[in-house]
Write a protein that holds these residues in place. Structure first.
Motif, mmCIF file in Angstrom:
data_model
loop_
_atom_site.group_PDB
_atom_site.id
_atom_site.type_symbol
_atom_site.label_atom_id
_atom_site.label_comp_id
_atom_site.label_asym_id
_atom_site.label_seq_id
_atom_site.Cartn_x
_atom_site.Cartn_y
_atom_site.Cartn_z
ATOM 1 N N VAL A 198 -10.231 6.127 -9.551
ATOM 2 C CA VAL A 198 -8.887 5.566 -9.730
ATOM 3 C C VAL A 198 -8.907 4.097 -9.304
ATOM 4 N N LYS A 199 -8.183 3.259 -10.075
ATOM 5 C CA LYS A 199 -8.125 1.824 -9.737
ATOM 6 C C LYS A 199 -7.302 1.639 -8.456
ATOM 7 N N PRO A 200 -7.627 0.601 -7.669
ATOM 8 C CA PRO A 200 -6.896 0.403 -6.406
ATOM 9 C C PRO A 200 -5.373 0.299 -6.609
ATOM 10 N N ASP A 201 -4.910 -0.246 -7.759
ATOM 11 C CA ASP A 201 -3.454 -0.374 -7.947
ATOM 12 C C ASP A 201 -2.797 0.936 -8.402
ATOM 13 N N LYS A 202 -3.613 2.001 -8.547
ATOM 14 C CA LYS A 202 -3.138 3.354 -8.921
ATOM 15 C C LYS A 202 -2.377 3.390 -10.251
ATOM 16 N N LYS A 203 -2.717 2.450 -11.138
ATOM 17 C CA LYS A 203 -2.051 2.441 -12.445
ATOM 18 C C LYS A 203 -2.970 2.980 -13.547
ATOM 19 N N GLU B 34 -3.349 9.344 -9.296
ATOM 20 C CA GLU B 34 -3.933 9.728 -8.000
ATOM 21 C C GLU B 34 -5.207 10.536 -8.213
ATOM 22 N N ASP B 35 -6.101 10.465 -7.248
ATOM 23 C CA ASP B 35 -7.279 11.338 -7.269
ATOM 24 C C ASP B 35 -6.822 12.772 -7.011
ATOM 25 N N PRO B 36 -7.533 13.768 -7.560
ATOM 26 C CA PRO B 36 -7.174 15.151 -7.221
ATOM 27 C C PRO B 36 -7.450 15.400 -5.737
ATOM 28 N N PRO B 37 -6.728 16.354 -5.108
ATOM 29 C CA PRO B 37 -6.958 16.595 -3.677
ATOM 30 C C PRO B 37 -8.408 17.034 -3.427
#
Ligand code: AMP
Length: 253
Positions: free
Chosen positions: A20-25, A226-229
């Protein structure tokens, strides 16, 4: 004989671990291996087999995306597709491109090219939308046969076996139609080196959504990715009694 249009999307290779990109987009795409969407390889294979059986007269592969999308068009050409169409979408706009836009583009090209059959993958493995076939059929007002695992083409109709939850469904629909390819439809061939060389001479036409009169302004906004848990590590228990004890402790029984 039918004129067939296939959709080929360039996606992050299925074997790559997504970040996932740091900006979560969105997810990181730079420097990451990309390939043709696996279900689109199946769609291309089915079209090429139709041509080999003299059911299809010409196959056109379309990819909508930035310049690199031409790579997957070349792969399709090397598998036996006759010509490519690259609908150029700059990287920034491609980030917000949605199935409705792709559907409108495919529909316009289908009308221009007098297409009888559109075959796309059942879903693109990057966005997992599973919408393009259905929306393309709706835009054109054509019948749709989605999740196809067997296709038989008659003169004016198709018989398609579909994988549904409870088993197999067989449907008939009139042509022109839109089909989406499921995993068990066929096993796609590898492009051989001579065919890769030959594909370099096949034509790829370039156009923009604007040329086709399609507005690609975004309809939805991505709020967050978001990354999966992370999975908790398991424990090894000595016997069934210990297991029952643990389950009671956790309030599971
Ligand atoms: P989707 O509805 O996004 O899950 O995608 C379903 C299918 O539509 C894919 O397997 C492709 O065949 C086609 N498709 C989706 N996006 C594109 C694109 N950008 N270019 C060409 N074909 C596409």
């Amino acid at each position: 004989m039918a004129r067939v249009l296939v959709g080929v999307k360039r996606v992050i290779d299925y074997a790559v671990k997504i970040r996932v990109k740091p900006d979560k987009k969105g997810v990181v795409t730079d420097g990451v291996k990309h390939s043709m969407n696996p279900f689109d390889e199946i769609a291309v294979e089915e079209a090429v087999r139709m041509k080999e059986k003299k059911i299809a007269s010409e196959i056109i592969a379309v990819s909508c995306g930035p310049a690199q999308s031409q790579e997957v068009i070349r792969t399709a050409l090397a598998m036996g597709v006759d010509k490519g169409i690259h609908v150029e979408i700059p990287a920034a706009e491609y980030e917000t491109l949605q199935p409705i836009h792709v559907s409108k583009i495919l529909a316009k090209i289908a009308e221009k090219e007098k297409i009888d059959l559109i075959i796309v993958g059942k879903q693109a493995i990057d966005d997992d939308s599973n919408q393009t076939a259905q929306m393309t059929a709706a835009v054109l007002d054509w019948p749709q046969a989605t999740f196809a695992s067997h296709i038989e083409k008659g003169d004016k109709e198709l018989t398609v076996k579909r994988e549904v939850d409870g088993g197999m469904e067989t449907i008939k629909c009139k042509i022109p139609a839109v089909i989406s390819a499921d995993l068990r439809l066929n096993e796609p061939r590898y492009a051989t080196l001579p065919n890769i060389m030959k594909a370099k001479k096949k034509p790829i036409a370039k156009m923009t959504p604007k040329d086709l009169g399609v507005d690609i302004s975004p309809r939805i906004e991505i709020v967050s990715v978001e990354d999966p848990p992370v999975r908790q590590p398991g424990v090894i228990l000595p016997d069934v009694d210990a297991l029952v004890g643990k389950l009671k402790e956790g309030g599971h029984i």
